[in-house]
Every structure is written in structure tokens, then in C-alpha cells.
Design a protein around this motif. Structure first.
Motif, PDB file in Angstrom:
ATOM      1  N   LEU A  19       0.828  -1.197   0.000  1.00  0.00           N
ATOM      2  CA  LEU A  19       0.000   0.000   0.000  1.00  0.00           C
ATOM      3  C   LEU A  19       0.866   1.252   0.000  1.00  0.00           C
ATOM      4  CD1 LEU A  19      -2.848   1.165   0.183  1.00  0.00           C
ATOM      5  CD2 LEU A  19      -2.612   1.094   2.649  1.00  0.00           C
ATOM      6  N   VAL A  23       0.664   4.485  -2.515  1.00  0.00           N
ATOM      7  CA  VAL A  23       0.495   5.856  -2.006  1.00  0.00           C
ATOM      8  C   VAL A  23       1.649   6.749  -2.456  1.00  0.00           C
ATOM      9  CG1 VAL A  23       0.403   7.244   0.107  1.00  0.00           C
ATOM     10  CG2 VAL A  23      -0.931   5.156  -0.063  1.00  0.00           C
ATOM     11  N   ALA A  26       1.035   7.770  -5.933  1.00  0.00           N
ATOM     12  CA  ALA A  26       0.017   8.816  -6.018  1.00  0.00           C
ATOM     13  C   ALA A  26       0.586  10.174  -5.612  1.00  0.00           C
ATOM     14  CB  ALA A  26      -1.170   8.460  -5.128  1.00  0.00           C
ATOM     15  N   ASN A  49      -5.732  10.651 -12.242  1.00  0.00           N
ATOM     16  CA  ASN A  49      -7.005  10.121 -11.760  1.00  0.00           C
ATOM     17  C   ASN A  49      -6.925   8.613 -11.556  1.00  0.00           C
ATOM     18  OD1 ASN A  49      -8.082  12.676 -11.902  1.00  0.00           O
ATOM     19  ND2 ASN A  49      -8.925  12.376 -13.942  1.00  0.00           N
ATOM     20  N   ILE A  52      -4.930   7.817  -8.349  1.00  0.00           N
ATOM     21  CA  ILE A  52      -5.713   8.099  -7.142  1.00  0.00           C
ATOM     22  C   ILE A  52      -6.779   7.035  -6.939  1.00  0.00           C
ATOM     23  CG2 ILE A  52      -7.326   9.724  -6.080  1.00  0.00           C
ATOM     24  CD1 ILE A  52      -4.371  10.510  -5.979  1.00  0.00           C
ATOM     25  N   ILE A  53      -7.435   6.595  -8.002  1.00  0.00           N
ATOM     26  CA  ILE A  53      -8.452   5.552  -7.892  1.00  0.00           C
ATOM     27  C   ILE A  53      -7.821   4.252  -7.395  1.00  0.00           C
ATOM     28  CG2 ILE A  53     -10.009   4.078  -9.236  1.00  0.00           C
ATOM     29  CD1 ILE A  53     -10.594   6.596 -10.950  1.00  0.00           C
ATOM     30  N   ALA A  55      -5.102   3.979  -5.581  1.00  0.00           N
ATOM     31  CA  ALA A  55      -4.721   4.167  -4.183  1.00  0.00           C
ATOM     32  C   ALA A  55      -5.929   4.031  -3.256  1.00  0.00           C
ATOM     33  CB  ALA A  55      -4.056   5.535  -3.994  1.00  0.00           C
ATOM     34  N   VAL A  56      -7.055   4.612  -3.641  1.00  0.00           N
ATOM     35  CA  VAL A  56      -8.263   4.528  -2.815  1.00  0.00           C
ATOM     36  C   VAL A  56      -8.752   3.081  -2.738  1.00  0.00           C
ATOM     37  CG1 VAL A  56     -10.704   5.191  -2.713  1.00  0.00           C
ATOM     38  CG2 VAL A  56      -8.961   6.910  -3.167  1.00  0.00           C
ATOM     39  N   VAL A  57      -8.757   2.379  -3.870  1.00  0.00           N
ATOM     40  CA  VAL A  57      -9.182   0.980  -3.881  1.00  0.00           C
ATOM     41  C   VAL A  57      -8.246   0.135  -3.018  1.00  0.00           C
ATOM     42  CG1 VAL A  57      -9.435  -1.050  -5.361  1.00  0.00           C
ATOM     43  CG2 VAL A  57     -10.395   1.132  -6.082  1.00  0.00           C
ATOM     44  N   VAL A  59      -6.504   1.102  -0.391  1.00  0.00           N
ATOM     45  CA  VAL A  59      -6.786   1.393   1.015  1.00  0.00           C
ATOM     46  C   VAL A  59      -8.065   0.691   1.455  1.00  0.00           C
ATOM     47  CG1 VAL A  59      -7.428   3.227   2.636  1.00  0.00           C
ATOM     48  CG2 VAL A  59      -5.528   3.564   1.069  1.00  0.00           C
ATOM     49  N   LEU A  60      -9.103   0.736   0.621  1.00  0.00           N
ATOM     50  CA  LEU A  60     -10.357   0.085   0.967  1.00  0.00           C
ATOM     51  C   LEU A  60     -10.203  -1.425   1.079  1.00  0.00           C
ATOM     52  CD1 LEU A  60     -12.901   2.123  -1.194  1.00  0.00           C
ATOM     53  CD2 LEU A  60     -12.521   2.239   1.270  1.00  0.00           C
TER      54      LEU A  60
END
Length: 77
Positions: A19, A23, A26, A49, A52-53, A55-57, A59-60
Motif C-alpha cells: 500500500l 500511495v 500517487a 485520476n 488516485i483511484i 490508491a483509494v481501492v 486502502v479500501l
């Protein structure tokens, strides 16, 4: 029991390392503009974009993998 704990700790550590790579990627996407770095012009303008998508996925997924087993155990009882 000790082996099970070691495996869990190692899995969490490796997930945090992976992760961290996402990050950092990003952060670099926003820190460096195209005029700062020599990038081959590929015509792709949505790289920030997409990073960032991802990175968010990531983290989730990490939160889901660490929290979901405890929630499933609570709902089974």
C-alpha cells in the motif's frame, strides 16, 4: 498459536508495504508536473485520476481485509 499470530503480523506488514508503494506513486503524480519530469508524450491525460483511484481501492481493500473477519465473527454469533 504463535505461528498463526506470526503469519497475521507478516501479512499485515507486507500489505502495508504494498500500500505504501501505491500511495508514494500517487504522491509523486501530484508532486511532479509534466514540465518537471521528462515523460514520453503518450497522449494519456488521466494518469493522475487512475493513480488516485488505485490508491483509494488499495486502502479500501486493506481495511476490508483487516476489519471484515472480525465483523463476520460478530455477525455469526
Amino acid at each position: 498459536m504463535k505461528r498463526n499470530l506470526f503469519v497475521r503480523i507478516m501479512c499485515i506488514f507486507l500489505a502495508i508495504l504494498m500500500l505504501g508503494g501505491v500511495v508514494i506513486g500517487a504522491i509523486q503524480a501530484f508532486a511532479f508536473g509534466p514540465e518537471t519530469m521528462n515523460i514520453v508524450a503518450t497522449g494519456d491525460s488521466n494518469t493522475k485520476n487512475i493513480i488516485i483511484i488505485v490508491a483509494v481501492v488499495a486502502v479500501l481493500i486493506l481495511l476490508g481485509v483487516t476489519v471484515a473477519p472480525k465483523l463476520i465473527e460478530k455477525f455469526k454469533k
